[in-house]
Write a protein that holds these residues in place. Sequence first.
Motif, PDB file in Angstrom:
ATOM      1  N   ASP A  58       1.747  -9.086  25.545  1.00 15.37           N
ATOM      2  CA  ASP A  58       1.881 -10.283  24.711  1.00 15.37           C
ATOM      3  C   ASP A  58       0.975 -11.403  25.222  1.00 15.37           C
ATOM      4  OD1 ASP A  58       3.783  -9.080  23.040  1.00 15.37           O
ATOM      5  OD2 ASP A  58       5.414  -9.642  24.388  1.00 15.37           O
ATOM      6  N   GLY A  59       0.885 -11.548  26.543  1.00 17.21           N
ATOM      7  CA  GLY A  59       0.000 -12.553  27.126  1.00 17.21           C
ATOM      8  C   GLY A  59      -1.460 -12.261  26.821  1.00 17.21           C
ATOM      9  N   ASP A  96       1.266  -9.499  30.674  1.00 19.54           N
ATOM     10  CA  ASP A  96       1.752  -8.410  29.842  1.00 19.54           C
ATOM     11  C   ASP A  96       0.940  -8.350  28.550  1.00 19.54           C
ATOM     12  OD1 ASP A  96       2.713 -10.497  28.292  1.00 19.54           O
ATOM     13  OD2 ASP A  96       4.826 -10.079  28.676  1.00 19.54           O
ATOM     14  N   TRP A 128      -2.674 -10.606  24.126  1.00 20.03           N
ATOM     15  CA  TRP A 128      -2.964 -10.920  22.728  1.00 20.03           C
ATOM     16  C   TRP A 128      -2.909 -12.424  22.470  1.00 20.03           C
ATOM     17  CZ3 TRP A 128      -5.717  -8.038  19.858  1.00 20.03           C
ATOM     18  CH2 TRP A 128      -5.655  -6.652  19.957  1.00 20.03           C
ATOM     19  N   ALA A 129      -2.015 -13.121  23.162  1.00 20.50           N
ATOM     20  CA  ALA A 129      -1.951 -14.578  23.002  1.00 20.50           C
ATOM     21  C   ALA A 129      -3.272 -15.215  23.435  1.00 20.50           C
ATOM     22  CB  ALA A 129      -0.785 -15.156  23.796  1.00 20.50           C
ATOM     23  N   GLU A 148      -3.667  -4.323  15.010  1.00 23.88           N
ATOM     24  CA  GLU A 148      -2.562  -3.376  14.867  1.00 23.88           C
ATOM     25  C   GLU A 148      -2.562  -2.748  13.476  1.00 23.88           C
ATOM     26  OE1 GLU A 148      -0.349  -2.304  17.144  1.00 23.88           O
ATOM     27  OE2 GLU A 148      -1.146  -3.579  18.741  1.00 23.88           O
ATOM     28  N   ARG A 207      -4.155  -9.674  17.201  1.00 23.14           N
ATOM     29  CA  ARG A 207      -3.186  -8.579  17.259  1.00 23.14           C
ATOM     30  C   ARG A 207      -2.802  -8.037  15.889  1.00 23.14           C
ATOM     31  NH1 ARG A 207       2.086  -8.786  21.145  1.00 23.14           N
ATOM     32  NH2 ARG A 207       2.274  -6.533  21.408  1.00 23.14           N
ATOM     33  N   GLU A 208      -2.441  -8.909  14.972  1.00 23.55           N
ATOM     34  CA  GLU A 208      -1.981  -8.440  13.663  1.00 23.55           C
ATOM     35  C   GLU A 208      -3.061  -7.628  12.950  1.00 23.55           C
ATOM     36  OE1 GLU A 208      -0.304 -10.071   9.396  1.00 23.55           O
ATOM     37  OE2 GLU A 208      -0.311 -11.434  11.115  1.00 23.55           O
ATOM     38  N   TRP A 229      -5.344  -4.171  29.506  1.00 24.65           N
ATOM     39  CA  TRP A 229      -4.873  -4.264  28.125  1.00 24.65           C
ATOM     40  C   TRP A 229      -6.037  -4.192  27.148  1.00 24.65           C
ATOM     41  CZ3 TRP A 229      -0.322  -2.772  27.441  1.00 24.65           C
ATOM     42  CH2 TRP A 229       0.693  -3.090  28.324  1.00 24.65           C
TER      43      TRP A 229
END
Length: 195
Positions: A4-5, A2, A7-8, A90, A86-87, A45
């Motif tokens: 989140d995965g 997903d 970006w992790a 975004e 990500r931060e 993604w």
Amino acid sequence: MDVDGFWAMIERSAQETGTRAERLAWLEERLSVLPAEEIVDYKTWWTIAANRGCSWDMYAVYWALMGSGSSDGFEYFVRWLISLGREAFETVADCPDATIDLPQVQHVLELERSFLRGYRRVTWSKDGKFRLTRLTQHRREIWTREERPAFELMGYVTFEPYRKATGLETDSLGDAVRAWGVESKFPLPDVSRGA
């Protein structure tokens, strides 16, 4: 995988490595143990994130930072922005003007300022153009490879893992991403004319 995965994985690759080459190797190694479907998810993604960064406003930021702008260079700049995590991404994806506030961009600008301070004399050539003569020769380039606000190879880390997982060429990876309804916006149409 997903979002989140995805970006992790991007962020862990930065935390667990020291250089860009190490980071690419780390990502390829982690992707190589995943099934083909998850490699396609990662690439999907990635493409979605890159598409968010592919705007005329972001291109203007790129042009101002780099002093010129090819479509390939812009794509590599957006890849660099994604590589920041990500931060950071975004923060700038929907408000490209916020790019100037990123600590990494401030660092790049300081490198540029210190590089340009090394120029001390302006001379005119016979063809009527001026040239800056550098009196200090301590640094030949504005940025090192690690500092340059471009990260071309970050966009290719899925290729070899996908090839190993499927036995197929990377064209089919693009087909698999498009099958999910995700089309890359790159390159921007005719950047030399501003579309």
